[in-house]
Design an enzyme around this catalytic site. Structure first.
Site, PDB file in Angstrom:
ATOM      1  N   SER A   1       0.843  -1.192   0.000  1.00  0.00           N
ATOM      2  CA  SER A   1       0.000   0.000   0.000  1.00  0.00           C
ATOM      3  C   SER A   1       0.885   1.252   0.000  1.00  0.00           C
ATOM      4  O   SER A   1       1.730   1.409  -0.882  1.00  0.00           O
ATOM      5  CB  SER A   1      -0.961  -0.043   1.193  1.00  0.00           C
ATOM      6  OG  SER A   1      -2.006   0.886   1.031  1.00  0.00           O
TER       7      SER A   1
ATOM      8  N   GLU B   1      -9.341  -5.566  -4.245  1.00  0.00           N
ATOM      9  CA  GLU B   1      -8.687  -4.583  -3.390  1.00  0.00           C
ATOM     10  C   GLU B   1      -9.687  -3.739  -2.593  1.00  0.00           C
ATOM     11  O   GLU B   1      -9.540  -3.547  -1.387  1.00  0.00           O
ATOM     12  CB  GLU B   1      -7.806  -3.652  -4.244  1.00  0.00           C
ATOM     13  CG  GLU B   1      -6.587  -4.301  -4.856  1.00  0.00           C
ATOM     14  CD  GLU B   1      -5.399  -4.372  -3.899  1.00  0.00           C
ATOM     15  OE1 GLU B   1      -5.547  -3.969  -2.735  1.00  0.00           O
ATOM     16  OE2 GLU B   1      -4.328  -4.826  -4.339  1.00  0.00           O
TER      17      GLU B   1
ATOM     18  N   HIS C   1      -7.823  -5.897   0.044  1.00  0.00           N
ATOM     19  CA  HIS C   1      -6.580  -5.158   0.280  1.00  0.00           C
ATOM     20  C   HIS C   1      -5.985  -5.571   1.619  1.00  0.00           C
ATOM     21  O   HIS C   1      -6.671  -5.663   2.630  1.00  0.00           O
ATOM     22  CB  HIS C   1      -6.892  -3.661   0.286  1.00  0.00           C
ATOM     23  CG  HIS C   1      -5.707  -2.771   0.414  1.00  0.00           C
ATOM     24  ND1 HIS C   1      -4.796  -2.600  -0.602  1.00  0.00           N
ATOM     25  CD2 HIS C   1      -5.275  -1.968   1.444  1.00  0.00           C
ATOM     26  CE1 HIS C   1      -3.869  -1.733  -0.217  1.00  0.00           C
ATOM     27  NE2 HIS C   1      -4.127  -1.348   1.021  1.00  0.00           N
TER      28      HIS C   1
END
Length: 493
Positions: free
Chosen positions: A180, A308, A401
């Site tokens: 990320s 995600e 995610h």
């Protein structure tokens, strides 16, 4: 009884402790605390010390913003790192440096999800770092260098270069890694000349397409300063307590919808501060830098999850509630122009509004920036290895995610790992964890994770699932929509 492990660094002697047979050193200062006269300054090397410094506890994190921020102690020694080594007396072990920087606003290297034990057991020296985040690290301030969080990361890598051989690591065999915002940081480091000599390989999970122009960043800082009742300069904001400023960033993120008309995509994503393409520290985003030959390719392991955006739709309590208007707005804001919204609807004619919204958000935020980074790195002469995680989290109903992080570290028993996989992870999750962890170790050691490199013709991708396989990139419709359209810095609308 074993004596505690000791290592003489360039600054002084550190004493750690043994944990499960590995030497662990925590909270080693790689730079001076960025407070007082050093607030908003570029990092300054740590001062040498006499005697033995105890390094058995994680260092304090910089002030955090956002809904998932770590607890903030009063100690201001924010710029620290941790080292876990199989044997400090050995030499030449591959090194993995993990950057924690979630959303460029929050994260702690002491999170149990980043426990390095399993990776050290496989023969890696693992370094994890804390850096400045949020406004401390990324707000664009008159009178201060931009992208201070990135400068902190370079300083940590310089410390690794100078000291890691004393912990058994090879300074010429460093892999820098992140997920990320940490992955976005790694991607930025690819373009920064002071950083390039400090690592050999890179691992990026879920690279965000999140940068902003100076014009937008200046308006965000002006708004933040106005909310704090001061001027948007480093000198004025230095009088604001760090945690107060971090809390105001959190409040501004909540209020971002009211700024959508002027701040566009940044306001829709809900993150107020991020790296700035300032022309100095960061001259451009990584995609054009690599494809244009202004940054050289590296050995790059890059991947993303299939679903995600699922993490955010569940965390916001919106899963199952998105409307046609929500989908239309998402397509208009985030699908690449021109023609992106129509292209998405044509590619997914039977998709529900929620499916369309999740697809375009997943693509714009993480999937396409990751794919396009792999392609750009290949164009720049590097070797790119691509994966997509399709394993489903029972709690989130998709490959959301962040699902890949406890898999790679082998920490599904951590608090976050249990949230994602339950108290007893399924056998297929254990198998994927073993494969991804082995891929990391092989890549850091040899430059190859165990499957073929990604080339534009075949687009070979490792699909990590109940039955993993190597196949052409699975998100072909999205790839075609985004082809030749790398993420551009967010700007004023």
């Amino acid at each position: 009884m074993l004596e505690p492990p000791r290592v003489r660094t360039a600054e002084g002697v550190v004493e750690g402790r043994w944990q499960q047979g590995y030497a662990v050193f925590r909270g080693i200062s790689y730079a001076q605390p960025p407070v007082g006269a050093l607030r908003f300054a570029a990092p300054v090397p740590a001062r040498p010390w006499e005697g033995i410094r105890q390094t058995t506890e994680f260092g304090p994190v910089a002030p955090q913003s956002g809904p998932t921020r770590a607890a903030q102690p009063e100690d201001t020694d924010w710029l620290t790192l941790n080292v876990c080594t199989p044997d400090p007396g050995r030499a030449g072990l591959p090194v993995l440096v993990w950057i924690t920087c979630g959303g460029y606003m929050a994260g702690s290297s002491g999170d149990p999800m980043y426990d390095p034990t399993a990776l050290a057991a496989a023969g890696l020296v693992v370094v994890s770092i804390n850096c400045r985040m949020g406004a401390e690290g990324f707000a664009l301030l008159d009178g201060a260098p931009a992208n201070r969080g990135l400068l902190d990361q370079v300083a940590a890598l310089q410390w690794v270069r100078q000291n890691i051989a004393r912990f058994g690591g090879d300074p010429d065999l460093v892999t820098v890694a992140g997920q990320s915002g940490g992955a976005g940081s790694v991607a930025a480091l690819l373009t920064m000349k002071p950083a390039r000599a400090l690592f050999r390989r890179a691992i990026t999970h879920s690279v965000p397409g999140l940068h902003c122009t100076p014009a937008l960043a200046e308006q965000v800082t002006a708004t933040l300063a106005d909310r704090l009742g001061t001027a948007p300069t480093a000198a004025a904001l230095a009088d604001i307590a760090p945690q107060r400023m971090a809390d105001e960033v959190t409040a501004l993120c909540i209020d971002l919808p009211q700024y959508r008309e002027r701040w566009g995509r940044l306001a829709h994503l809900g993150i107020a501060v991020c790296p700035v393409v300032d022309g100095g520290v960061l001259t451009e985003t990584p995609w054009p830098a690599l494809t244009g030959g202004r940054a050289a390719g590296v050995d790059l392991l890059v991947g993303h999850t299939r679903d995600e955006f699922r993490l955010f739709s569940v965390m916001m309590g919106r899963r199952g509630t998105f409307t046609e208007q929500d989908a239309r707005t998402a397509l208009d804001v985030f699908a690449p122009a021109p023609g992106g919204p129509d292209a998405y609807r044509a590619a997914h004619p039977h998709a529900s509004p929620e499916e369309l919204l999740e697809t375009v958000y997943s693509d714009a935020a993480f999937r396409m920036p990751s794919l396009l980074l792999a392609e750009a790195n290949t164009a720049a002469g590097g070797s790119s290895f691509l994966f997509e995680l399709q394993l489903t989290s029972p709690a989130f109903g998709g490959a959301c995610h962040g699902l890949d992080v406890p898999l790679a570290f082998g920490t599904m028993d951590s608090p976050t790992g249990k949230q994602l996989f339950g108290d007893e992870p399924a056998p297929e999750a254990v198998a994927v964890s073993r494969e991804l962890q082995q891929a990391w170790v092989r890549f850091a050691t040899t430059g190859e994770p165990g499957w073929p490199s990604y080339e534009p013709g075949q687009q070979l991708t490792r699909v990590l699932a109940t039955e993993s396989r190597t196949a052409p990139y699975p998100e072909q419709a999205s790839r075609q929509i985004w082809q030749g359209r790398p993420p551009a810095p967010f700007d004023l609308t």
